[in-house]
Design a protein around this motif. Structure first.
Motif, PDB file in Angstrom:
ATOM      1  N   LEU A 187      -9.916   3.747 -10.899  1.00  0.00           N
ATOM      2  CA  LEU A 187      -9.816   2.357 -10.682  1.00  0.00           C
ATOM      3  C   LEU A 187      -8.589   1.957 -10.999  1.00  0.00           C
ATOM      4  CD1 LEU A 187     -13.156   1.542 -12.949  1.00  0.00           C
ATOM      5  CD2 LEU A 187     -12.532   1.440 -10.694  1.00  0.00           C
ATOM      6  N   ALA A 188      -7.905   2.516 -12.365  1.00  0.00           N
ATOM      7  CA  ALA A 188      -6.446   1.955 -12.567  1.00  0.00           C
ATOM      8  C   ALA A 188      -5.511   2.087 -11.109  1.00  0.00           C
ATOM      9  CB  ALA A 188      -5.873   2.959 -13.579  1.00  0.00           C
ATOM     10  N   ARG A 189      -5.614   3.279 -10.546  1.00  0.00           N
ATOM     11  CA  ARG A 189      -4.940   3.519  -9.297  1.00  0.00           C
ATOM     12  C   ARG A 189      -4.956   2.248  -8.387  1.00  0.00           C
ATOM     13  NH1 ARG A 189      -4.169   9.277  -6.378  1.00  0.00           N
ATOM     14  NH2 ARG A 189      -3.028   7.502  -5.089  1.00  0.00           N
ATOM     15  N   ILE A 190      -6.537   2.136  -8.238  1.00  0.00           N
ATOM     16  CA  ILE A 190      -6.739   1.012  -7.159  1.00  0.00           C
ATOM     17  C   ILE A 190      -6.178  -0.416  -7.246  1.00  0.00           C
ATOM     18  CG2 ILE A 190      -8.876  -0.420  -6.195  1.00  0.00           C
ATOM     19  CD1 ILE A 190     -10.322   2.176  -6.147  1.00  0.00           C
ATOM     20  N   VAL A 191      -6.145  -0.765  -8.716  1.00  0.00           N
ATOM     21  CA  VAL A 191      -5.452  -1.990  -9.006  1.00  0.00           C
ATOM     22  C   VAL A 191      -4.112  -1.769  -8.712  1.00  0.00           C
ATOM     23  CG1 VAL A 191      -5.072  -3.509 -10.999  1.00  0.00           C
ATOM     24  CG2 VAL A 191      -7.319  -2.579 -10.627  1.00  0.00           C
ATOM     25  N   GLU A 192      -3.390  -0.761  -9.190  1.00  0.00           N
ATOM     26  CA  GLU A 192      -1.940  -0.765  -8.947  1.00  0.00           C
ATOM     27  C   GLU A 192      -1.735  -0.670  -7.599  1.00  0.00           C
ATOM     28  OE1 GLU A 192      -1.006   3.052 -10.865  1.00  0.00           O
ATOM     29  OE2 GLU A 192      -0.282   2.128 -12.605  1.00  0.00           O
ATOM     30  N   GLU A 193      -2.329   0.023  -6.734  1.00  0.00           N
ATOM     31  CA  GLU A 193      -1.929   0.103  -5.369  1.00  0.00           C
ATOM     32  C   GLU A 193      -2.234  -1.404  -4.702  1.00  0.00           C
ATOM     33  OE1 GLU A 193      -3.173   3.405  -3.380  1.00  0.00           O
ATOM     34  OE2 GLU A 193      -2.597   4.929  -4.920  1.00  0.00           O
ATOM     35  N   LEU A 194      -3.326  -2.155  -4.957  1.00  0.00           N
ATOM     36  CA  LEU A 194      -3.701  -3.270  -4.484  1.00  0.00           C
ATOM     37  C   LEU A 194      -2.531  -4.336  -4.913  1.00  0.00           C
ATOM     38  CD1 LEU A 194      -6.024  -4.637  -2.772  1.00  0.00           C
ATOM     39  CD2 LEU A 194      -7.249  -5.207  -4.731  1.00  0.00           C
ATOM     40  N   THR A 195      -2.145  -4.320  -6.022  1.00  0.00           N
ATOM     41  CA  THR A 195      -1.052  -5.064  -6.266  1.00  0.00           C
ATOM     42  C   THR A 195       0.098  -4.952  -5.482  1.00  0.00           C
ATOM     43  OG1 THR A 195      -1.804  -5.466  -8.606  1.00  0.00           O
ATOM     44  CG2 THR A 195       0.623  -5.711  -8.223  1.00  0.00           C
ATOM     45  N   ALA A 196       0.536  -3.760  -5.146  1.00  0.00           N
ATOM     46  CA  ALA A 196       1.690  -3.258  -4.339  1.00  0.00           C
ATOM     47  C   ALA A 196       1.222  -3.616  -2.949  1.00  0.00           C
ATOM     48  CB  ALA A 196       1.890  -1.644  -4.596  1.00  0.00           C
ATOM     49  N   ALA A 197       0.085  -3.581  -2.359  1.00  0.00           N
ATOM     50  CA  ALA A 197      -0.070  -3.649  -0.870  1.00  0.00           C
ATOM     51  C   ALA A 197      -0.031  -4.935  -0.709  1.00  0.00           C
ATOM     52  CB  ALA A 197      -1.566  -2.872  -0.605  1.00  0.00           C
ATOM     53  N   TYR A 198      -0.468  -5.989  -1.660  1.00  0.00           N
ATOM     54  CA  TYR A 198      -0.450  -7.543  -1.536  1.00  0.00           C
ATOM     55  C   TYR A 198       0.829  -8.003  -1.588  1.00  0.00           C
ATOM     56  CZ  TYR A 198      -2.466 -12.241  -2.314  1.00  0.00           C
ATOM     57  OH  TYR A 198      -2.736 -13.465  -2.212  1.00  0.00           O
ATOM     58  N   ARG A 199       1.729  -7.322  -2.132  1.00  0.00           N
ATOM     59  CA  ARG A 199       3.211  -7.760  -1.816  1.00  0.00           C
ATOM     60  C   ARG A 199       3.650  -7.495  -0.498  1.00  0.00           C
ATOM     61  NH1 ARG A 199       4.105  -4.897  -7.025  1.00  0.00           N
ATOM     62  NH2 ARG A 199       4.918  -3.212  -5.753  1.00  0.00           N
ATOM     63  N   ASP A 200       3.219  -6.763   0.324  1.00  0.00           N
ATOM     64  CA  ASP A 200       3.645  -6.584   1.582  1.00  0.00           C
ATOM     65  C   ASP A 200       3.315  -7.878   2.428  1.00  0.00           C
ATOM     66  OD1 ASP A 200       4.551  -3.861   0.815  1.00  0.00           O
ATOM     67  OD2 ASP A 200       2.962  -2.790   1.652  1.00  0.00           O
ATOM     68  N   GLU A 201       3.873  -7.732   3.713  1.00  0.00           N
ATOM     69  CA  GLU A 201       3.416  -8.830   4.623  1.00  0.00           C
ATOM     70  C   GLU A 201       1.951  -8.492   5.252  1.00  0.00           C
ATOM     71  OE1 GLU A 201       4.907 -11.810   5.465  1.00  0.00           O
ATOM     72  OE2 GLU A 201       6.228 -11.216   3.975  1.00  0.00           O
ATOM     73  N   PRO A 202       1.359  -9.615   5.441  1.00  0.00           N
ATOM     74  CA  PRO A 202      -0.147  -9.344   5.906  1.00  0.00           C
ATOM     75  C   PRO A 202      -0.070  -8.567   7.266  1.00  0.00           C
ATOM     76  CG  PRO A 202       0.154 -11.522   5.312  1.00  0.00           C
ATOM     77  CD  PRO A 202       1.624 -11.098   5.133  1.00  0.00           C
ATOM     78  N   GLY A 203       0.932  -8.583   8.153  1.00  0.00           N
ATOM     79  CA  GLY A 203       1.095  -8.052   9.169  1.00  0.00           C
ATOM     80  C   GLY A 203       1.691  -6.417   9.004  1.00  0.00           C
ATOM     81  N   SER A 204       2.000  -6.066   7.889  1.00  0.00           N
ATOM     82  CA  SER A 204       2.786  -4.811   7.559  1.00  0.00           C
ATOM     83  C   SER A 204       1.904  -3.553   8.150  1.00  0.00           C
ATOM     84  CB  SER A 204       2.963  -4.511   6.203  1.00  0.00           C
ATOM     85  OG  SER A 204       3.834  -5.403   5.791  1.00  0.00           O
ATOM     86  N   ALA A 205       2.488  -2.460   8.681  1.00  0.00           N
ATOM     87  CA  ALA A 205       1.575  -1.281   9.329  1.00  0.00           C
ATOM     88  C   ALA A 205       1.062  -0.785   8.259  1.00  0.00           C
ATOM     89  CB  ALA A 205       2.613  -0.495  10.137  1.00  0.00           C
ATOM     90  N   GLY A 206       0.191  -0.113   8.359  1.00  0.00           N
ATOM     91  CA  GLY A 206      -0.750   0.809   7.666  1.00  0.00           C
ATOM     92  C   GLY A 206      -0.210   2.230   7.060  1.00  0.00           C
ATOM     93  N   PRO A 207      -0.750   2.974   6.686  1.00  0.00           N
ATOM     94  CA  PRO A 207      -0.042   4.332   6.499  1.00  0.00           C
ATOM     95  C   PRO A 207       0.197   5.081   7.887  1.00  0.00           C
ATOM     96  CG  PRO A 207      -2.421   4.557   6.008  1.00  0.00           C
ATOM     97  CD  PRO A 207      -2.152   3.149   6.295  1.00  0.00           C
ATOM     98  N   GLU A 208       1.209   5.879   8.025  1.00  0.00           N
ATOM     99  CA  GLU A 208       1.466   6.617   9.134  1.00  0.00           C
ATOM    100  C   GLU A 208       0.412   7.727   9.355  1.00  0.00           C
ATOM    101  OE1 GLU A 208       3.761   6.214  11.458  1.00  0.00           O
ATOM    102  OE2 GLU A 208       4.713   4.856  10.463  1.00  0.00           O
ATOM    103  N   PRO A 209      -0.178   7.948  10.515  1.00  0.00           N
ATOM    104  CA  PRO A 209      -1.119   8.999  10.770  1.00  0.00           C
ATOM    105  C   PRO A 209      -0.629  10.297   9.972  1.00  0.00           C
ATOM    106  CG  PRO A 209      -0.300   7.946  13.072  1.00  0.00           C
ATOM    107  CD  PRO A 209       0.586   7.491  12.163  1.00  0.00           C
TER     108      PRO A 209
END
Length: 436
Positions: free
Chosen positions: A161-183
């Protein structure tokens, strides 16, 4: 080593995975196995879910940006896009494409935000993403909006849960169209997850040794869950399925000793069930096995404490000794423990009469969206898996909450049990506030 439930599970899983081609299925840990099977045995199919609620000023949350951020997390972490199934009686996780919904919850006439969120969470089904987000307007304060970040318990534990909150915060800072993780990054995370689960299952298989099963069989031989023995009272028939009460205490520098909390649960159980019983109280314990990659997932185990409701309180040292002995075998999976108890003569079905969780709020990050920090809030009235459940949060103060199932306990009886818990904790009370 005996033929353990974990070993039998692995053999069945490997056959099913081979038939499937081995690419879309993942094995489950003992904790995940318990959650999937408990759901399968529930007549209503009710899942175990873990919600976090955050209040933001109105207009803070951009649903499009939030959904893009959540899907980037699900694309990287296998457990956030893997759905629990039971194939030929064998629990598995099936990988799917990431598809995290962000639902704008429309309040029905007369509903407040909390009631609307309780309603939508009560309708959670196993079909769908294990991570789902719900947004409702007009939260606890006028002009607020409340975001619910909700996970199927098969996808998370406290560390996740702690990591999900941290990573959701970080991912929200990115542009909505930003690419996801590399394959290659996603493939490496999937391999790491498989490795962590395999290490966990190896540890659980070792923890099913003859000595551990004999220990738990002897420890839980006289356990049998019972209906509370209560004097006639008027049950509450309100819309909320659970009641709640809470208190706040000055936080001890070292935290409240866990055995003291177990004794407090025992004191509450004595009021609710009467003296002369040995009741199963469950609490989560554990983490990733040694050497396992730090992946998201569900790696905790539910340990069972046999709470004897005796007239004379147990000496603290006695409870502490029993608890330390239990922790030496805390890796034995829950279903192995239930089987050991029944083999030793117990009539216990595996249901729990009480639950205890302890959380260190100092390790929990805040969810920040668009530079705004969300305020974590409680939504009371959600269903619980036991007649009563106690959660203890340790931060700048000690926050203790007890919730109870109103179909089993009426409010007056539960408040008496909560008072017994409070008194057993033996600390000065700063506030004692009944809720709902």
């Amino acid at each position: 080593m005996p033929r353990t439930i974990t070993g039998q599970y692995l053999a069945r899983y490997q056959r099913i995975a081979a038939d499937d081609g081995g690419t879309s299925l993942l094995p489950v840990t003992g904790a995940q196995r318990r959650f999937v099977l408990v759901r399968a045995m529930d007549p209503s199919g009710r899942p175990d879910i873990v919600p976090m609620f955050f209040a933001f000023p109105g207009g803070t949350v951009d649903p499009v940006r939030l959904r893009a951020a959540a899907n980037r997390l699900a694309a990287l972490h296998p457990v956030l896009r893997a759905r629990p199934e039971v194939l030929r009686g064998t629990p598995v996780l099936r990988l799917t494409e990431p598809d995290v919904p962000v639902e704008h919850v429309v309040r029905a006439p007369g509903e407040d935000a909390a009631t609307a969120l309780r309603r939508v969470l009560a309708g959670w089904t196993a079909q769908g993403s294990p991570l789902r987000l719900y947004l409702v307007q007009d939260g606890p304060a006028a002009g607020d909006e409340v975001l619910a970040v909700v996970l199927d318990h098969t996808a998370c534990d406290g560390q996740s849960l702690a990591r999900i909150v941290e990573e959701l915060t970080a991912a929200y800072r990115d542009e909505p169209g930003s690419a996801g993780p590399e394959p290659a990054e996603a493939a490496a995370e999937l391999a790491a997850y498989r490795e962590a689960v395999q290490l966990q299952l190896d540890a659980e298989q070792r923890a099913g040794s003859a000595g551990a099963l004999e220990y738990w069989g002897d420890r839980l031989r006289v356990v049998h869950e019972r209906a509370p023995q209560l004097p006639p009272r008027t049950p509450v028939t309100g819309s909320r399925p659970t009641g709640a009460a809470e208190l706040r205490l000055p936080a001890p520098a070292s935290g409240v000793p866990f055995p003291a909390l177990l004794d407090a649960c025992r004191a509450a159980a004595r009021v609710l069930y009467g003296p002369g019983h040995v009741l199963p109280i469950g609490y989560p314990w554990g983490g990733r096995p040694a050497g396992a990659p730090p992946v998201l997932g569900c790696f905790l185990n539910t340990v069972v404490f046999p709470a004897a409701t005796v007239d004379v309180p147990h000496a603290p040292d006695e409870t502490a000794t029993q608890w330390w002995d239990d922790l030496d075998r805390a890796d034995t999976p829950f279903d192995e423990v239930v089987h050991a108890a029944r083999s030793a003569g117990s009539q216990w079905s595996g249901r729990l009469d009480g639950l205890l969780t302890v959380d260190d709020a100092r390790r929990r990050p805040a969810l920040r969206l668009g530079g705004v920090e969300g305020r974590e809030v409680h939504i009371d009235g959600r269903q619980v898996r036991a007649p009563f459940a106690v959660s203890v949060t340790h931060g700048s103060e000690l926050h203790i909450r007890m919730v109870w199932d109103r179909t089993v306990l009426d409010d007056a009886a539960a408040q008496d049990g909560f008072a017994a818990f409070r008194d057993a904790v033996r600390a000065p009370v700063r506030a004692d506030v009944p809720v709902g």
